[in-house]
Design an enzyme around this catalytic site. Structure first.
Site, short mmCIF file in Angstrom:
data_model
loop_
_atom_site.label_atom_id
_atom_site.label_comp_id
_atom_site.label_asym_id
_atom_site.label_seq_id
_atom_site.Cartn_x
_atom_site.Cartn_y
_atom_site.Cartn_z
N GLY A 103 -0.90 -13.95 17.38
CA GLY A 103 -0.09 -14.08 18.32
C GLY A 103 1.15 -12.88 18.29
O GLY A 103 2.38 -13.13 17.86
N SER A 107 1.65 -11.01 20.62
CA SER A 107 2.47 -10.52 21.84
C SER A 107 3.97 -10.29 21.45
O SER A 107 4.03 -9.47 22.88
CB SER A 107 1.53 -11.60 23.29
OG SER A 107 1.82 -12.68 22.72
N ASP A 148 -7.96 -18.81 21.73
CA ASP A 148 -7.02 -19.91 20.69
C ASP A 148 -7.49 -19.75 19.67
O ASP A 148 -8.79 -20.34 18.82
CB ASP A 148 -7.54 -20.77 21.60
CG ASP A 148 -6.85 -21.74 21.19
OD1 ASP A 148 -6.12 -21.85 20.39
OD2 ASP A 148 -7.10 -22.92 21.56
N ASN A 159 -0.69 -14.39 12.47
CA ASN A 159 0.81 -15.00 12.82
C ASN A 159 0.64 -16.12 13.50
O ASN A 159 1.85 -16.37 13.94
CB ASN A 159 1.93 -13.55 13.27
CG ASN A 159 2.84 -13.88 14.08
OD1 ASN A 159 3.93 -14.26 12.95
ND2 ASN A 159 2.80 -13.76 15.02
N SER A 188 6.61 -20.76 6.37
CA SER A 188 7.94 -20.96 7.49
C SER A 188 8.54 -21.53 6.30
O SER A 188 8.51 -22.84 5.27
CB SER A 188 8.24 -22.03 8.47
OG SER A 188 9.83 -22.85 8.49
N TYR A 221 4.72 -29.59 12.57
CA TYR A 221 5.44 -28.18 11.68
C TYR A 221 4.65 -27.45 9.97
O TYR A 221 4.79 -27.16 9.28
CB TYR A 221 5.68 -27.72 12.40
CG TYR A 221 6.46 -26.43 12.38
CD1 TYR A 221 5.93 -25.33 13.26
CD2 TYR A 221 8.12 -25.60 11.83
CE1 TYR A 221 6.04 -24.15 12.91
CE2 TYR A 221 7.72 -24.51 11.93
CZ TYR A 221 6.92 -23.30 12.45
OH TYR A 221 7.57 -22.24 12.33
N ALA A 262 4.08 -29.56 8.20
CA ALA A 262 2.95 -29.77 7.12
C ALA A 262 1.97 -28.93 7.64
O ALA A 262 1.27 -28.95 6.40
CB ALA A 262 2.40 -31.02 7.67
N1 LIG Z 1 11.23 -17.31 14.87
C1 LIG Z 1 11.44 -18.13 13.66
O1 LIG Z 1 12.42 -18.58 13.07
C2 LIG Z 1 10.07 -18.67 13.04
C3 LIG Z 1 10.79 -18.95 11.56
C4 LIG Z 1 9.28 -19.40 10.29
C5 LIG Z 1 8.17 -19.47 11.17
N2 LIG Z 1 8.44 -18.43 12.17
C6 LIG Z 1 6.89 -19.00 12.20
O2 LIG Z 1 6.28 -17.18 12.60
C7 LIG Z 1 5.53 -16.81 13.85
C8 LIG Z 1 5.53 -15.79 15.33
O3 LIG Z 1 6.88 -16.58 15.97
P1 LIG Z 1 7.88 -16.63 17.07
O4 LIG Z 1 8.77 -17.45 16.68
O5 LIG Z 1 7.13 -15.00 17.11
O6 LIG Z 1 7.12 -16.29 17.47
P2 LIG Z 1 6.78 -17.26 19.64
O7 LIG Z 1 6.54 -17.88 20.34
O8 LIG Z 1 7.68 -15.66 19.67
O9 LIG Z 1 5.08 -15.95 19.44
C9 LIG Z 1 4.00 -16.97 19.34
C10 LIG Z 1 2.99 -16.09 19.04
O10 LIG Z 1 1.76 -16.61 19.01
C11 LIG Z 1 0.18 -16.43 19.97
N3 LIG Z 1 -0.29 -18.62 20.45
C12 LIG Z 1 0.69 -19.08 19.65
N4 LIG Z 1 -0.42 -20.13 20.18
C13 LIG Z 1 -1.75 -19.23 19.88
C14 LIG Z 1 -2.80 -19.73 19.97
N5 LIG Z 1 -3.26 -21.19 20.17
N6 LIG Z 1 -4.56 -18.72 19.72
C15 LIG Z 1 -3.86 -17.84 19.72
N7 LIG Z 1 -2.23 -17.65 19.48
C16 LIG Z 1 -1.19 -18.20 20.17
C17 LIG Z 1 1.52 -16.47 21.60
O11 LIG Z 1 0.50 -15.93 22.03
C18 LIG Z 1 2.86 -16.04 20.64
O12 LIG Z 1 2.01 -14.58 20.33
C19 LIG Z 1 4.54 -17.93 14.34
O13 LIG Z 1 3.74 -18.40 13.25
C20 LIG Z 1 5.94 -19.50 13.54
O14 LIG Z 1 5.56 -20.59 13.05
C21 LIG Z 1 8.77 -18.42 12.96
#
Ligand SMILES: NC(=O)c1ccc[n+]([C@@H]2O[C@H](COP(=O)([O-])OP(=O)(O)OC[C@H]3O[C@@H](n4cnc5c(N)ncnc54)[C@H](O)[C@@H]3O)[C@@H](O)[C@H]2O)c1
Length: 249
Positions: free
Chosen positions: A13, A15, A65, A92, A144, A157, A159
């Protein structure tokens, strides 16, 4: 803090959002970077990769994926063939598919658990043999705050993220004697595309609950992930570090 020159760091993740910030942080410290993503188009991954390469960083980006055991296995085989090692894995990649339990269907459950929890298993499984052989390695799993305190509309989510905490502690216990540290980072409410999708009312409600009164930035999460993988954190394993502005203490 010792730099991690030349070490191979794989970030799922990577990107955009938090993963991208983690990639840039490790790159700044001299690591070689591999990012995975599963965006429908390549534009964010290309932008991240170009940003890294412009700074002279050795970096690769692949669409894979993480919920597919076979795809992940194939991906890591390629990484080991090209780069010969993985020193750090940051699990991530994550998705949300929010709705109240009454309306949550099997597909909502399976999709979120598949990426957020099985994805962590798949990637960890793929690197662990090599790390054991090296008697070294760091794994950081992004959980999270919701996995700790719950959140209406996020049963799947929450869980998955609670599962990540249990997985982190178990693998930390299994691997500590092999020189591998496994930790989790549990962000609160961070400014990324994931949270940009939330309705304004929900965002305001979240902000009201955060003692620091603001969202976190991806960089604030990346700093902690990096620190956990640096020599400064050499005696830390099995911990979940909360980066949340005080919303959960
Ligand atoms: N943004 C928040 O407030 C927050 C809070 C707590 C935890 N998180 C966690 O932090 C991490 C990153 O979140 P973010 O906010 O940067 O999300 P984002 O949506 O900006 O980015 C998600 C990334 O995950 C990748 N991804 C999605 N499905 C995928 C798959 N099947 N296989 C491989 N890659 C996949 C996407 O391509 C992208 O690169 C996640 O695990 C999210 O649950 C985020």
């Amino acid at each position: 803090m010792a730099p991690i020159d030349g070490r191979v760091v794989v970030i799922t993740g990577g990107s955009k959002g938090i993963g991208r910030a983690i990639a840039f942080k490790f790159a700044q410290e001299g690591a070689r970077i591999v990012i995975g993503h599963y965006d429908p188009d390549e534009s964010a991954a290309r932008q991240t990769l170009n940003g890294l390469k412009d700074k002279g960083v050795v970096a690769e980006a692949h669409k894979v994926d993480v919920s597919s055991y076979a795809a992940v296995d194939e991906w890591f085989k390629g990484i080991f063939e090209r780069l010969e090692r993985v020193d750090v894995l940051v699990n991530n990649a994550g998705i949300t598919q929010d709705t109240l339990l009454m309306r949550m269907d099997e597909a909502d459950w399976d999709a979120v658990l598949g990426v957020n929890l099985k994805g962590v298993f798949n990637c960890t499984r793929a690197v662990v043999r090599s790390m054991i052989k090296e008697r070294a390695g760091r794994i950081v799993n992004i959980s999270s705050v919701v996995g700790q305190i719950g959140n209406p509309g996020q049963a799947n989510y929450a869980a998955s993220k609670a599962g990540v905490m249990g997985f982190t502690k178990t693998t930390a216990r299994e691997l500590a004697g092999r020189g591998i540290a496994v930790n989790g980072v549990a962000p609160g409410f961070v400014d990324t595309e994931m949270t940009a999708r939330l309705p304004e009312k929900i965002k305001e409600e979240f902000l009201r609950q955060i003692p620091m009164g603001r969202m976190g930035t991806p960089d604030e999460v990346a700093e902690v992930v990096y620190w956990l993988c640096s020599d400064a954190a050499s005696y830390i394993t099995g911990q979940i570090i909360h980066v949340n502005g005080g919303i959960y203490m």
